[in-house]
Design a protein around this motif. Structure first.
Motif, PDB file in Angstrom:
ATOM      1  N   THR A 146       0.837  -1.203   0.000  1.00 53.89           N
ATOM      2  CA  THR A 146       0.000   0.000   0.000  1.00 53.89           C
ATOM      3  C   THR A 146       0.871   1.253   0.000  1.00 53.89           C
ATOM      4  O   THR A 146       2.045   1.200   0.409  1.00 53.89           O
ATOM      5  CB  THR A 146      -0.916   0.019   1.238  1.00 53.89           C
ATOM      6  N   PRO A 147       0.333   2.387  -0.431  1.00 54.78           N
ATOM      7  CA  PRO A 147       1.138   3.621  -0.473  1.00 54.78           C
ATOM      8  C   PRO A 147       1.741   4.023   0.872  1.00 54.78           C
ATOM      9  O   PRO A 147       2.898   4.436   0.941  1.00 54.78           O
ATOM     10  CB  PRO A 147       0.128   4.667  -0.972  1.00 54.78           C
ATOM     11  N   PHE A 148       0.975   3.918   1.970  1.00 52.34           N
ATOM     12  CA  PHE A 148       1.504   4.316   3.275  1.00 52.34           C
ATOM     13  C   PHE A 148       2.520   3.315   3.812  1.00 52.34           C
ATOM     14  O   PHE A 148       3.418   3.670   4.579  1.00 52.34           O
ATOM     15  CB  PHE A 148       0.363   4.480   4.283  1.00 52.34           C
ATOM     16  N   ALA A 149       2.366   2.033   3.446  1.00 45.48           N
ATOM     17  CA  ALA A 149       3.299   1.020   3.947  1.00 45.48           C
ATOM     18  C   ALA A 149       4.621   1.046   3.198  1.00 45.48           C
ATOM     19  O   ALA A 149       5.660   0.666   3.762  1.00 45.48           O
ATOM     20  CB  ALA A 149       2.674  -0.369   3.841  1.00 45.48           C
ATOM     21  N   ALA A 150       4.604   1.493   1.946  1.00 48.54           N
ATOM     22  CA  ALA A 150       5.810   1.420   1.108  1.00 48.54           C
ATOM     23  C   ALA A 150       7.048   2.058   1.743  1.00 48.54           C
ATOM     24  O   ALA A 150       8.130   1.456   1.720  1.00 48.54           O
ATOM     25  CB  ALA A 150       5.523   2.045  -0.260  1.00 48.54           C
ATOM     26  N   GLU A 157       6.447   2.027  -7.424  1.00 46.63           N
ATOM     27  CA  GLU A 157       5.729   1.526  -8.601  1.00 46.63           C
ATOM     28  C   GLU A 157       4.787   0.391  -8.195  1.00 46.63           C
ATOM     29  O   GLU A 157       3.640   0.318  -8.631  1.00 46.63           O
ATOM     30  CB  GLU A 157       6.729   1.019  -9.646  1.00 46.63           C
ATOM     31  N   GLU A 158       5.270  -0.473  -7.307  1.00 49.06           N
ATOM     32  CA  GLU A 158       4.451  -1.567  -6.766  1.00 49.06           C
ATOM     33  C   GLU A 158       3.218  -1.019  -6.056  1.00 49.06           C
ATOM     34  O   GLU A 158       2.125  -1.575  -6.134  1.00 49.06           O
ATOM     35  CB  GLU A 158       5.294  -2.392  -5.795  1.00 49.06           C
ATOM     36  N   ALA A 159       3.402   0.116  -5.347  1.00 43.84           N
ATOM     37  CA  ALA A 159       2.298   0.713  -4.593  1.00 43.84           C
ATOM     38  C   ALA A 159       1.446   1.656  -5.437  1.00 43.84           C
ATOM     39  O   ALA A 159       0.516   2.282  -4.922  1.00 43.84           O
ATOM     40  CB  ALA A 159       2.861   1.473  -3.390  1.00 43.84           C
TER      41      ALA A 159
END
Length: 797
Positions: free
Chosen positions: A759-763, A792-794
């Motif tokens: 997720t964006p916040f976890a990245a 990119e993954e997130a």
């Protein structure tokens, strides 16, 4: 006392000054038993505190000690002496002023005790030493007033608790003693007043002055996804330095200050005069920078908390805070260093070190504008400090236990102390406690037939005095350039022990090469152009305050995010689309696969220490559940755990009772507990560090306290020091109180979101130290590539 004498009026007029209302109020309240003055930096609060003393001594000169000034910093006492001598000379007052600290010569110290000045400027540690002498009653009998500066800073540590006990001793020696507390940043004035004077006291609040000019420093390069430095914005920092006379560039840790200064100097093509100042540098190096600041010959100073407090450092007109401030009160204090003048707005820039800190910096700016200060509530006075106070009292002569108990409970932090608790401390101080009373070395006090307590061996006073104080410095060794006698500074002893010849690190902004460890000092040589290791300096790693965390959570859910940069707004919006935004009343847990492992991210916003402890407890519970946890990293906001099997019911793992049971098992044999025990044992006087002619090194001290800890756990599990250790660990080292607050705030309600990718916040947590072990040449390029791949993954690239 209501009016200024004519000579004082003439002096103010000659300076073109007017007496501020709060200064006049302090003069009018000169006879009050205790007064707390809260005034902004540059508001003349120190002069307000001294004005009644100067007037009294000017109108009715008398020999002996009249006023005692106490500050948390030696440099502040020395600076105050310079500032006081000027008006005393200009008004023509016959007042003697002197300062006393660990740096004062023995000759001067003896002279001060034999013939005290009218005004003595000192620190809590030096006052403790003075009160341990048999002649303390003579020296302090005529004391009229005590002025405690930077009271808010003292109240946040055991130094303040000890000082409050010392003030009760002074009050017993000098009946009618009046005390004045001075503070610039206070979140709860009535609570501080009760701390300063049992039962509370009058609180005077000065006009806070104009709102500070504070904003975020925007850089052409966006901040990195993780990390703790502001190196990406050095061009913009240099541009601001050029536009101002003197800039203070604050950092939260000494290692960060060293790294930033190193890269700032490399980019300083115009050779602007820039210095560095932090507590691990040699005193001579610090004093050189301080003198240059006062003279106005430095364009910028990279610094840490050593410059937080109230010294007037010349013409500082800009403060830059690198990294999120973590605490609004600390930020306000640092902002006050700029434009150290009354009714002049302070100017400050916040430079976030990473994307999360962009949000935190904006929340902090809004808190400053709302005058919303934060602060953790103080618990009861720590008992290891009380044990040391009993020893101090015994050094000065026999005492009655009942009288000392009555005296101690006049101190704000100890007002609720029971007689049973006091007696337990007295018994420990006298005998070492049940498991140790058979050993002669811990038999320190004995009771006479008339009931008075005294030192069993008067010769022990030397050892007690050598170990007074509550500051628990980490063990350090001096750093010395090969072939020279002068010290560059100091580093942690365990860091020095990890070095091998050829290793490099930063010291005073210079890259130095480790050559050898000789006679408790590190010998180094100059090394140009190599990438250094990072020195592990002493200093607090701050956690974001609970109040600031609450503001961050509120900010995330606003419809209008225009106060944040576009890249941060996009990041928040994408998080809301692909997962959830963390909420104040619930705990967000995200679960997703990454590189063949199950990952879970727990957003508690409980501060770094508590999130680290949460990681330890959750991985323990996951182990019991057969989920195969492999590791975790933590920030102020979240804990990322990777495991063989995914979390299926995080609410069960976050059950408060289960976490507390896990804490009890984890604490039993944990190194943090032994570290906490070592500090308590040292303060309480059980394991002295300093001996005549030598000091126990870290290995010796740790070995000694570890044996004691294991012995007491086995034979006396309810020993006073073990109780103190657990209280200290729960309150400070492990942050479990913060976890309990988080669970109470959320009522353990969990939002569990399962996604198919990061997720964006976890990245950003994947880029924290320890998660991406990249070393050697090209490390920064490799980390940048890893960051790009993760984002990119997130969905962020």
């Amino acid at each position: 006392m209501t009016a200024l004498p004519a000579s004082f009026d003439a002096w103010f007029a000659a300076k073109g000054w007017q007496v501020h209302p709060h200064q006049a109020d302090m003069l009018a309240r000169a006879d009050d038993p205790a007064t707390l003055l809260i005034a902004p930096t540059g508001g003349g609060k120190t002069l307000a505190g001294f004005l009644p003393s100067l007037v009294e001594l000017g109108e009715a000169p008398r020999p002996g000690l009249h006023t005692l000034y106490i500050s948390p910093l030696k440099a502040l006492a020395a600076d105050m002496r310079r500032n006081l001598l000027k008006p005393i000379a200009e008004i023509g007052l016959a007042i003697r002023v002197d300062d006393r600290s660990g740096d004062t010569s023995q000759t001067r110290k003896k002279a001060q005790r034999a013939d005290p000045p009218h005004i003595l400027l000192t620190t809590p540690e030096s006052l403790a030493l003075l009160l341990s002498y048999e002649d303390a009653p003579r020296m302090f009998a005529g004391l009229q007033r005590v002025v405690v500066d930077e009271l808010h800073a003292l109240a946040e540590s055991k130094r303040g608790d000890q000082l409050m006990l010392l003030l009760t001793r002074l009050a017993a020696l000098a009946p009618g003693l009046r005390r004045v507390g001075l503070s610039a940043t206070v979140e709860d004035p009535p609570a501080l007043a009760r701390y300063f004077h049992a039962g509370g006291c009058a609180v005077l609040t000065a006009d806070p002055g104009p709102m500070p000019d504070i904003r975020m420093l925007t850089a052409q390069t966006p901040p990195p996804w993780s990390g703790g430095g502001g190196r990406y914005a050095i061009p913009e920092v240099l541009a601001e330095v050029k536009k101002h006379k003197t800039t203070l560039i604050f950092h939260n840790t000494r290692a960060q200050a060293e790294i930033f200064f190193h890269h700032l100097w490399l980019a300083n093509e115009e050779s602007l005069p820039i210095g560095i100042h932090h507590g691990s540098l040699a005193r001579e190096a610090r004093e050189k920078v301080e003198a240059a600041m006062v003279a106005g010959s430095l364009s910028a100073i990279v610094c840490t908390g050593t410059l937080d407090l109230g010294l007037d450092w010349g013409d500082v007109d800009l403060v830059i805070q690198v990294g999120a401030p973590k605490n609004v009160k600390r930020l306000v204090q640092r902002i006050g260093r700029a434009n150290h003048r009354y009714n002049a707005p302070s100017k400050a820039l916040l430079l976030p070190a990473n994307r999360w800190e962009v949000i935190e910096c904006q929340a902090a700016i809004e808190a400053v504008h709302a005058h919303d200060l934060d602060g953790e509530p103080r618990g009861p006075g720590p008992r290891d400090v009380l044990c040391q106070h009993i020893l101090i009292r015994a050094c000065s002569g026999p005492f009655d236990a009942g009288a000392l108990y009555a005296e101690v409970t006049q101190a704000g932090p100890y007002a609720a102390l029971s007689r049973a608790e006091f007696d337990a401390c007295l018994d420990f101080t006298a005998t070492g406690g049940y498991a140790l009373r058979a050993y002669d070395r811990w038999q320190r006090l004995m009771q006479r037939t008339d009931g008075m307590w005294h030192l069993r061996d008067p010769r022990s006073t030397q050892m007690i005095r050598m170990n007074l104080g509550t500051i628990q410095d980490s063990d350090t060794v001096k750093v010395r350039m090969r072939g020279q006698r002068a010290n560059l500074g100091e580093v942690e002893e365990y860091f020095a022990a990890s070095l091998v010849p050829g290793d490099t690190f930063l010291m005073g902004g210079k890259i130095v090469r480790f050559e050898s460890l000789k006679e408790m000092h590190v010998e180094v040589s100059r090394d140009r152009g190599r990438k250094p290791k990072v020195a592990v300096f002493m200093g607090t790693k701050f956690s974001t305050s609970t109040q600031l965390s609450a503001r961050i959570l509120d900010l995330l859910h606003r419809d209008d995010l225009s106060a944040l940069p576009a890249h941060t707004r996009d990041w928040i919006r994408l998080q809301a689309e692909l997962s959830h935004l963390p909420r104040a009343g619930r705990i967000l847990v995200e679960s997703f696969p990454y590189e063949g492992r199950a990952h879970s991210c727990v957003y508690g916003f409980a501060g770094r220490g508590a999130q680290q402890t949460l990681g330890l407890l959750l991985t323990g519970r996951m182990e019991e559940a057969g989920l195969g946890p492999l590791g975790f990293v933590a920030t102020d906001y979240a804990t990322l755990i990777w495991s063989l099997e995914p979390m299926r019911d995080p609410a069960d793992l976050l059950d408060p009772e289960g976490l507390r049971d896990g804490l009890d098992g984890w604490l039993a044999d944990n190194a943090l507990m032994k570290r906490s025990f070592k500090a308590a044992a040292t303060i309480a006087g059980l394991t002295p560090r300093n001996f005549p002619g030598k000091r126990a090194n870290a290995r010796q001290a740790t070995f000694s306290t570890d044996i004691l800890y294991d012995t007491l756990r086995k034979y006396d599990p309810h020993h006073l020091l073990l109780d103190i250790t657990r209280e200290e660990a729960m309150r400070g080292l492990i942050g479990f109180g913060r976890i309990e607050d988080m669970l109470a705030r959320t009522r353990a309600r969990v939002d569990h979101v399962v996604t198919d990718r990061v997720t964006p916040f976890a990245a950003p947590l994947f880029l924290e130290v320890g998660k991406v072990p990249v070393e050697g040449a090209g490390a920064e390029a490799l980390i940048a590539a890893e960051a790009e791949r993760l984002m990119e993954e997130a969905g962020l690239a």
